[in-house]
Design an enzyme around this catalytic site. Structure first.
Site, PDB file in Angstrom:
ATOM      1  N   ALA A  77     -28.963 -47.114  31.826  1.00 55.04           N
ATOM      2  CA  ALA A  77     -28.486 -45.965  31.047  1.00 55.04           C
ATOM      3  C   ALA A  77     -29.223 -45.844  29.720  1.00 55.04           C
ATOM      4  O   ALA A  77     -29.381 -44.741  29.199  1.00 55.04           O
ATOM      5  CB  ALA A  77     -26.989 -46.091  30.805  1.00 55.04           C
ATOM      6  N   THR A  78     -29.667 -46.959  29.186  1.00 50.80           N
ATOM      7  CA  THR A  78     -30.406 -46.884  27.916  1.00 50.80           C
ATOM      8  C   THR A  78     -31.637 -45.996  28.106  1.00 50.80           C
ATOM      9  O   THR A  78     -31.881 -45.071  27.322  1.00 50.80           O
ATOM     10  CB  THR A  78     -30.837 -48.304  27.470  1.00 50.80           C
ATOM     11  N   ASN A 155     -17.237 -46.984  25.606  1.00 52.53           N
ATOM     12  CA  ASN A 155     -17.338 -48.355  26.112  1.00 52.53           C
ATOM     13  C   ASN A 155     -16.392 -49.328  25.408  1.00 52.53           C
ATOM     14  O   ASN A 155     -15.997 -50.334  25.980  1.00 52.53           O
ATOM     15  CB  ASN A 155     -18.780 -48.870  25.998  1.00 52.53           C
ATOM     16  N   GLN A 183     -19.819 -45.518  31.499  1.00 49.06           N
ATOM     17  CA  GLN A 183     -18.552 -46.225  31.705  1.00 49.06           C
ATOM     18  C   GLN A 183     -17.609 -45.474  32.650  1.00 49.06           C
ATOM     19  O   GLN A 183     -16.598 -46.029  33.071  1.00 49.06           O
ATOM     20  CB  GLN A 183     -17.851 -46.487  30.366  1.00 49.06           C
ATOM     21  N   SER A 203     -25.468 -46.337  34.756  1.00 46.04           N
ATOM     22  CA  SER A 203     -26.074 -47.650  34.904  1.00 46.04           C
ATOM     23  C   SER A 203     -25.358 -48.382  36.043  1.00 46.04           C
ATOM     24  O   SER A 203     -24.126 -48.486  36.034  1.00 46.04           O
ATOM     25  CB  SER A 203     -25.918 -48.421  33.592  1.00 46.04           C
ATOM     26  N   ALA A 204     -26.137 -48.900  37.006  1.00 42.80           N
ATOM     27  CA  ALA A 204     -25.528 -49.427  38.240  1.00 42.80           C
ATOM     28  C   ALA A 204     -24.631 -50.641  38.020  1.00 42.80           C
ATOM     29  O   ALA A 204     -23.639 -50.819  38.723  1.00 42.80           O
ATOM     30  CB  ALA A 204     -26.634 -49.786  39.229  1.00 42.80           C
ATOM     31  N   HIS A 205     -24.968 -51.472  37.028  1.00 37.82           N
ATOM     32  CA  HIS A 205     -24.202 -52.725  36.899  1.00 37.82           C
ATOM     33  C   HIS A 205     -22.786 -52.515  36.382  1.00 37.82           C
ATOM     34  O   HIS A 205     -21.973 -53.431  36.394  1.00 37.82           O
ATOM     35  CB  HIS A 205     -24.956 -53.745  36.035  1.00 37.82           C
ATOM     36  N   THR A 243     -43.977 -48.562  39.653  1.00 32.42           N
ATOM     37  CA  THR A 243     -43.502 -48.873  41.004  1.00 32.42           C
ATOM     38  C   THR A 243     -41.981 -48.926  41.013  1.00 32.42           C
ATOM     39  O   THR A 243     -41.374 -49.561  40.143  1.00 32.42           O
ATOM     40  CB  THR A 243     -44.069 -50.240  41.446  1.00 32.42           C
ATOM     41  N   CYS A 329     -22.758 -55.146  23.691  1.00 34.12           N
ATOM     42  CA  CYS A 329     -24.147 -54.903  23.333  1.00 34.12           C
ATOM     43  C   CYS A 329     -24.429 -55.318  21.907  1.00 34.12           C
ATOM     44  O   CYS A 329     -25.549 -55.578  21.535  1.00 34.12           O
ATOM     45  CB  CYS A 329     -24.471 -53.422  23.481  1.00 34.12           C
TER      46      CYS A 329
HETATM   47  N1  PMP Z   1     -23.990 -46.318  27.406  1.00 35.19           N
HETATM   48  C1  PMP Z   1     -22.801 -46.930  27.458  1.00 35.19           C
HETATM   49  C2  PMP Z   1     -21.566 -46.136  27.181  1.00 35.19           C
HETATM   50  C3  PMP Z   1     -22.725 -48.291  27.773  1.00 35.19           C
HETATM   51  O1  PMP Z   1     -21.542 -48.879  27.805  1.00 35.19           O
HETATM   52  C4  PMP Z   1     -23.916 -48.998  28.033  1.00 35.19           C
HETATM   53  C5  PMP Z   1     -23.885 -50.472  28.377  1.00 35.19           C
HETATM   54  N2  PMP Z   1     -23.122 -51.243  27.510  1.00 35.19           N
HETATM   55  C6  PMP Z   1     -25.128 -48.306  27.967  1.00 35.19           C
HETATM   56  C7  PMP Z   1     -25.133 -46.974  27.666  1.00 35.19           C
HETATM   57  C8  PMP Z   1     -26.434 -48.994  28.232  1.00 35.19           C
HETATM   58  O2  PMP Z   1     -26.526 -49.407  29.547  1.00 35.19           O
HETATM   59  P1  PMP Z   1     -27.702 -50.374  29.985  1.00 35.19           P
HETATM   60  O3  PMP Z   1     -27.644 -51.532  29.026  1.00 35.19           O
HETATM   61  O4  PMP Z   1     -27.356 -50.792  31.361  1.00 35.19           O
HETATM   62  O5  PMP Z   1     -28.971 -49.643  29.865  1.00 35.19           O
END
Ligand code: PMP
Length: 389
Positions: A77-78, A155, A183, A203-205, A243, A329
């Site tokens: 997502a970043t 988040n 989220q 973001s997949a995780h 890739t 984070c």
């Molecule tokens: N946006 C939000 C609202 C998040 O909670 C997070 C992850 N904490 C991110 C963006 C960034 O995701 P990633 O670190 O997987 O790139």
């Protein structure tokens, strides 16, 4: 292949930082890694790899109810947030966002507007973490806005943004809307045929996929002077060279499909467990405050300020529970949560706040363990800090 339970480790209540890998995702990752093939190669091995990517693209698109052609795979997502804001801002005009956004939006917005700080409008949030619609409409009324970026779910507090009126007001003036839905996706349903945002990050995780893979939804037909962050082989229609991470993408797709199947049942079960956790802590610990609009939150999140008990000490006193101080984070950094400060909390309150976040594999047993450990930990920290008479 089954997901390993955390019964022997800490009770894992930090899903907003990352979630345990879903078995379906693990299987898809392993299967892709056991094969060979670059998704850009035209031979059979390459087609096998691109087949896995295509499937994942459809699985993600199904979860969002959009077209697979509208999905750009990224490293998370970043990167998706960076891409979206960069492209929209390049079109010219102001960037409007809120002071409670994740740093992946806030820092990107600040960097993009560094040379013209009046190009950045940071909307305030109220004490419940909700964005002020008055300030939003006032910002739009200046008629020089390029993009509005508001997160779907916070988040730290889980507070949800009602995107429909935001999109309606922005689109009346032809302004693009981006939402960081990291989220929300996989935790609550989202229907992009109904919610008319132009750009959306995930973001997949956060929903049981692997770390380091995500996506940007780019609505078909929007006009955007895209600005790639990475130049190279032109993959992902030029949005993202390099890739493709076939295994990660396959895992993301499998996680999306698994999340979609169980979304409604999971959400209500998680909300029940969260309520038990929250109510038990409030009742048994005393002198605490739950942060964020109670009726407008993700099902799995509770942010609780334990007055007189610094969160770092509380977390250290409950090693059998994995929870977070503010946002993961920024953990390790001494600065207090900007989200809680934006909601009007004092620095001391922000420093005494713990975030518990639950998810698809959370059990009642995890909650029992968390309640007894947290109650003990807060009492212990308060007693240790109490000034003797
Ligand atoms: N946006 C939000 C609202 C998040 O909670 C997070 C992850 N904490 C991110 C963006 C960034 O995701 P990633 O670190 O997987 O790139």
């Amino acid at each position: 292949m089954t997901y390993k339970s955390h019964d022997v480790g800490p009770a894992y209540l930090d899903y907003n930082a990352t979630s345990p890998t879903r078995p379906e995702a693990l299987e898809a990752v392993l299967s892709a890694m056991q094969a060979v093939g670059n998704a850009s190669s035209t031979h059979r091995s390459g087609r096998d790899a691109s087949g896995r990517v295509d499937l994942a693209r459809r699985q993600i698109a199904d979860l969002l109810n959009c077209s697979h052609r509208e999905i750009v795979f990224t490293s998370g997502a970043t990167e998706a947030n960076n891409l979206a804001l960069r492209a929209a801002f390049a079109a010219g005009g102001k960037l409007v966002t809120s002071s409670a956004e994740h740093p992946a939006v806030l820092e990107t917005a600040k960097a993009l507007t560094a040379e013209s700080s009046d190009s950045l409008v940071l909307l305030p949030v109220d004490e419940d973490g909700l964005v002020g619609m008055g300030a939003f409409r006032a910002a739009l009324a200046t008629n020089d806005v390029a993009i509005v970026s508001l997160m779907a779910a916070n988040n730290e507090t889980g507070v949800l943004t009602d995107l429909a009126p935001v999109v309606e007001a922005a689109h009346e003036l032809g302004v693009l809307v981006h939402s960081d839905a990291t989220q929300l996706v996989g935790r609550l349903p989202i229907d992009l045929a109904e919610t008319d945002v132009d750009l959306l990050s995930l973001s997949a995780h956060k929903f049981g996929g692997p770390q380091g893979v995500g996506a940007l939804f780019v609505r078909r037909g929007i006009s955007l002077p895209y600005r790639p962050l990475l130049f190279g082989g032109g993959q992902e229609r030029g949005w993202r060279a390099g890739t493709l991470n076939v295994a990660g993408i396959a895992g993301a797709g499998a996680a999306a499909e698994a999340a979609q199947k169980s979304l409604a049942a999971e959400a209500s079960q998680i909300a029940q467990l969260r309520d038990v956790l929250e109510e038990s802590l409030v009742e048994q610990v005393g002198d605490c405050r739950v942060n964020g609009a109670r009726g407008q939150r993700l099902p799995g999140v509770t942010s609780i300020t334990f007055r007189g008990a610094p969160a770092d000490a509380v977390l250290a006193a409950m090693p059998d529970v994995a929870a977070s101080e503010g946002s993961a984070c920024s953990s390790g950094a001494p600065s207090p949560s900007h989200v809680l400060l934006a909601m009007g909390r004092s620095r001391e309150e922000a420093d005494s706040t713990v975030r518990f976040s639950l998810g698809y594999a959370t059990t009642a047993h995890d909650i029992d363990r968390a309640v007894s450990s947290a109650v003990r930990a807060v009492r212990q920290v308060r007693a240790a800090l109490a000034v003797p008479l």
